[in-house]
Scaffold this active site. Sequence first.
Site, PDB file in Angstrom:
ATOM      1  N   LYS A 180     -18.702  -6.927   3.267  1.00 55.66           N
ATOM      2  CA  LYS A 180     -18.928  -7.749   2.075  1.00 55.66           C
ATOM      3  C   LYS A 180     -17.646  -8.538   1.868  1.00 55.66           C
ATOM      4  O   LYS A 180     -16.660  -8.045   1.337  1.00 55.66           O
ATOM      5  CB  LYS A 180     -19.209  -6.842   0.871  1.00 55.66           C
ATOM      6  CG  LYS A 180     -20.042  -7.479  -0.230  1.00 55.66           C
ATOM      7  CD  LYS A 180     -19.424  -8.702  -0.865  1.00 55.66           C
ATOM      8  CE  LYS A 180     -18.343  -8.362  -1.880  1.00 55.66           C
ATOM      9  NZ  LYS A 180     -17.639  -9.581  -2.364  1.00 55.66           N
ATOM     10  N   GLU A 255      -6.505  -0.515   0.780  1.00 52.89           N
ATOM     11  CA  GLU A 255      -5.237  -1.244   0.865  1.00 52.89           C
ATOM     12  C   GLU A 255      -5.197  -2.095  -0.390  1.00 52.89           C
ATOM     13  O   GLU A 255      -6.026  -2.993  -0.554  1.00 52.89           O
ATOM     14  CB  GLU A 255      -5.246  -2.091   2.145  1.00 52.89           C
ATOM     15  CG  GLU A 255      -3.873  -2.373   2.672  1.00 52.89           C
ATOM     16  CD  GLU A 255      -3.309  -3.657   2.137  1.00 52.89           C
ATOM     17  OE1 GLU A 255      -3.049  -3.726   0.914  1.00 52.89           O
ATOM     18  OE2 GLU A 255      -3.122  -4.589   2.926  1.00 52.89           O
ATOM     19  N   CYS A 289      -0.255  -9.029  -0.653  1.00 53.42           N
ATOM     20  CA  CYS A 289       0.074  -7.719  -1.210  1.00 53.42           C
ATOM     21  C   CYS A 289       1.506  -7.311  -0.851  1.00 53.42           C
ATOM     22  O   CYS A 289       2.011  -6.324  -1.379  1.00 53.42           O
ATOM     23  CB  CYS A 289      -0.926  -6.692  -0.715  1.00 53.42           C
ATOM     24  SG  CYS A 289      -1.217  -6.822   1.050  1.00 53.42           S
ATOM     25  N   GLU A 390       1.592  -6.871 -10.566  1.00 49.56           N
ATOM     26  CA  GLU A 390       1.325  -7.821  -9.484  1.00 49.56           C
ATOM     27  C   GLU A 390       0.864  -9.148 -10.078  1.00 49.56           C
ATOM     28  O   GLU A 390      -0.134  -9.208 -10.780  1.00 49.56           O
ATOM     29  CB  GLU A 390       0.241  -7.248  -8.559  1.00 49.56           C
ATOM     30  CG  GLU A 390       0.164  -7.963  -7.248  1.00 49.56           C
ATOM     31  CD  GLU A 390      -0.833  -7.319  -6.282  1.00 49.56           C
ATOM     32  OE1 GLU A 390      -0.501  -7.181  -5.108  1.00 49.56           O
ATOM     33  OE2 GLU A 390      -1.944  -6.957  -6.711  1.00 49.56           O
TER      34      GLU A 390
HETATM   35  O1  TXE Z   1      -9.675  -9.033  -6.181  1.00 48.61           O
HETATM   36  P1  TXE Z   1     -10.794  -7.953  -6.080  1.00 48.61           P
HETATM   37  P2  TXE Z   1      -9.585 -10.235  -7.220  1.00 48.61           P
HETATM   38  C1  TXE Z   1      -5.092  -8.158  -6.358  1.00 48.61           C
HETATM   39  C2  TXE Z   1      -4.248  -9.288  -6.883  1.00 48.61           C
HETATM   40  C3  TXE Z   1      -5.235 -10.152  -7.586  1.00 48.61           C
HETATM   41  C4  TXE Z   1      -6.128  -9.111  -8.181  1.00 48.61           C
HETATM   42  C5  TXE Z   1      -7.478  -9.611  -8.543  1.00 48.61           C
HETATM   43  O2  TXE Z   1      -3.335  -8.793  -7.800  1.00 48.61           O
HETATM   44  O3  TXE Z   1      -4.641 -10.938  -8.582  1.00 48.61           O
HETATM   45  O4  TXE Z   1      -6.228  -8.110  -7.193  1.00 48.61           O
HETATM   46  O5  TXE Z   1      -8.036 -10.293  -7.449  1.00 48.61           O
HETATM   47  C6  TXE Z   1     -14.702  -6.926  -4.204  1.00 48.61           C
HETATM   48  N1  TXE Z   1     -17.086  -2.905  -6.349  1.00 48.61           N
HETATM   49  N2  TXE Z   1      -5.504  -8.346  -4.978  1.00 48.61           N
HETATM   50  O6  TXE Z   1     -10.237  -9.868  -8.494  1.00 48.61           O
HETATM   51  O7  TXE Z   1     -11.753  -8.119  -7.187  1.00 48.61           O
HETATM   52  C7  TXE Z   1     -14.585  -8.431  -4.309  1.00 48.61           C
HETATM   53  O8  TXE Z   1     -15.863  -9.044  -4.344  1.00 48.61           O
HETATM   54  C8  TXE Z   1     -17.015  -3.274  -5.059  1.00 48.61           C
HETATM   55  C9  TXE Z   1      -4.704  -7.688  -3.980  1.00 48.61           C
HETATM   56  O9  TXE Z   1     -10.090 -11.449  -6.574  1.00 48.61           O
HETATM   57  O10 TXE Z   1     -10.156  -6.644  -5.907  1.00 48.61           O
HETATM   58  C10 TXE Z   1     -13.800  -8.753  -3.046  1.00 48.61           C
HETATM   59  O11 TXE Z   1     -14.673  -8.773  -1.926  1.00 48.61           O
HETATM   60  N3  TXE Z   1     -16.353  -4.370  -4.648  1.00 48.61           N
HETATM   61  C11 TXE Z   1      -5.312  -7.720  -2.644  1.00 48.61           C
HETATM   62  C12 TXE Z   1     -12.833  -7.561  -2.946  1.00 48.61           C
HETATM   63  O12 TXE Z   1     -13.423  -6.525  -3.743  1.00 48.61           O
HETATM   64  C13 TXE Z   1     -15.720  -5.107  -5.564  1.00 48.61           C
HETATM   65  C14 TXE Z   1      -6.188  -8.827  -2.282  1.00 48.61           C
HETATM   66  C15 TXE Z   1     -11.433  -7.829  -3.493  1.00 48.61           C
HETATM   67  O13 TXE Z   1     -11.547  -8.429  -4.753  1.00 48.61           O
HETATM   68  C16 TXE Z   1     -15.751  -4.763  -6.937  1.00 48.61           C
HETATM   69  C17 TXE Z   1      -6.940  -9.365  -3.395  1.00 48.61           C
HETATM   70  C18 TXE Z   1     -16.488  -3.607  -7.315  1.00 48.61           C
HETATM   71  N4  TXE Z   1     -16.584  -3.199  -8.582  1.00 48.61           N
HETATM   72  C19 TXE Z   1      -6.544  -9.140  -4.682  1.00 48.61           C
HETATM   73  N5  TXE Z   1     -15.034  -5.675  -7.616  1.00 48.61           N
HETATM   74  C20 TXE Z   1      -4.465  -7.270  -1.498  1.00 48.61           C
HETATM   75  N6  TXE Z   1      -4.221  -5.965  -1.394  1.00 48.61           N
HETATM   76  O14 TXE Z   1      -4.057  -8.056  -0.656  1.00 48.61           O
HETATM   77  C21 TXE Z   1     -14.555  -6.557  -6.711  1.00 48.61           C
HETATM   78  N7  TXE Z   1     -14.979  -6.232  -5.470  1.00 48.61           N
END
Ligand code: TXE
Length: 502
Positions: A180, A255, A289, A390
């Site tokens: 996904k 991660e 990250c 972050e």
């Molecule tokens: O990431 P999300 P977001 C951090 C970074 C950023 C913050 C928010 O600080 O500002 O997270 O970003 C899926 N059940 N990172 O909101 O939501 C979502 O669809 C299952 C760090 O855009 O965590 C996407 O495919 N899945 C990071 C994936 O999770 C869910 C990289 C990541 O999105 C879900 C990105 C749920 N309830 C953001 N909610 C890194 N480690 O590099 C969301 N998703």
Amino acid sequence: MKTLENVAAYRHFIDGEEQPSAGGRTFDVRNPANGTLVARVAEGGAGEVERAVDAARRAFADGRWSRLPVRERCRILSAFAQEIERALPSLSTLESTCTGRPLREMRAQLSRLPEFYRYFAAIARTAEDSVTPFEGPYLNYVRRVPLGVVGQITPWNHPLLILTKKLAPALAAGNTVVVKPSEYTPLTTLALARIALDAGMPPGVFNVVTGFGSEAGRALSSHPGLAKLDLTGGTETGRVVAQAAGANLVRVNCELGGKAPVIVLPDADLEQAAGGAIFAAFIASGQTCIAGARILVHESQAEEFAERMIARAEALRLGDPLLPSTQLGPLVSERQLQRTEHYVAVGMQEGAQIACGGKRATAPELRDGYFFEPTIFTGVRSPMRIAQEEIFGPVTCVLSYRNVDEAVRIANDIPFGLGASIWTSDAAKGMKLAERLECGIVWINDHHRIDPALPWGGMKGSGMGRECGIEGYREYTQTKSVVVNLDEPVDWYATTDVVRLS
Ligand code: TXE
């Protein structure tokens, strides 16, 4: 201007076929550099996840991939790597268009992808099983077998690289996969699934369901048919997803967030270290990250070092990500832009000083995109929120320390523990300091450097498990022990002899 009729349409990739969503629901993918519509993408939910998991389960159960002779599986992975290599120009352009990251960055990053598939194919091809020192006339051999159907949820900052770190070991080990991708950047993942099929990967092995985290992501992470769920995302998402998967006793790899310290020791070449700090902080507009978000400099050099960083940050060229001259692209979304602005306001309220940047880019050609100027805060103290949370934007903080013990305290004084870098002219000093940092990866005189062989993952709130390396491969397998009695079997109830069972 694109009309609705000529906007590209993308659908889920399930069982080797493009499939629409039930009811034909779609969502839009836009170019963050200028807001234009790039594609209409099928919006999946529980029904599409069910279809994809079912296809992956069938593909796993009938052995078309999991029981394929390893040599044949590796041949297909090598063909996949070769096809990716061929597609790199178009994948890089599409990735840049959807993430907003400069094409130069995307080319450099994606050129590494084929290596990951070749590396994990080589591990699978050369993996040897073991024999334990089992007592008595027994042969106990331990085989590593695939887990089954694995779910992979990926983010938007490095869509293909992060997917590849999960997909390559999963496939090499013989698992089947449902991905996904992020709702912001699903296009290259769909393109990759098509490339895999064309390279000879059987249908149903690599499936993609597109959609939002709250629906498709939630359905995948709570699906009881998974053997493992692997997520890269925010720390909050990690908590939710790990709970959902844990309720089904599905193993989880996460991660998550990070806020890497960049520790500049007094003996470092300051000009090199300033270049390193800028690279650490601003590549991908700080949306990584392992972004160098806390620059720790000795108090005697902090001012001079900040000056060097400011000069470099102000020289960065913001612009259209597809232009070769562009060094800094937009943020991925309005949401990330607002988050960055919010934290800049928080930093000012906390009493830190904005040494450069601090606002949206104002040049007319950037106004329709989510551009933010590279921003450096000085006068930052470790307890401040801008030094603890972050931000995930082009914002970094300079903090000063009095001695190495204090540098270590500041570096570790945070709920995250993913990456860190140390800048020094004395490698031994750097290695000693690396031992004291609570994080999964430490670079000495570098930052962001990756390799398929490097075990990748964090301590504390940065997640659990490791990607890549031999450990990452193992985490996509499980052991199966076979115990062979080399003697006459004991007829337990027919004898009164004392027989040891263990
Ligand atoms: O990431 P999300 P977001 C951090 C970074 C950023 C913050 C928010 O600080 O500002 O997270 O970003 C899926 N059940 N990172 O909101 O939501 C979502 O669809 C299952 C760090 O855009 O965590 C996407 O495919 N899945 C990071 C994936 O999770 C869910 C990289 C990541 O999105 C879900 C990105 C749920 N309830 C953001 N909610 C890194 N480690 O590099 C969301 N998703």
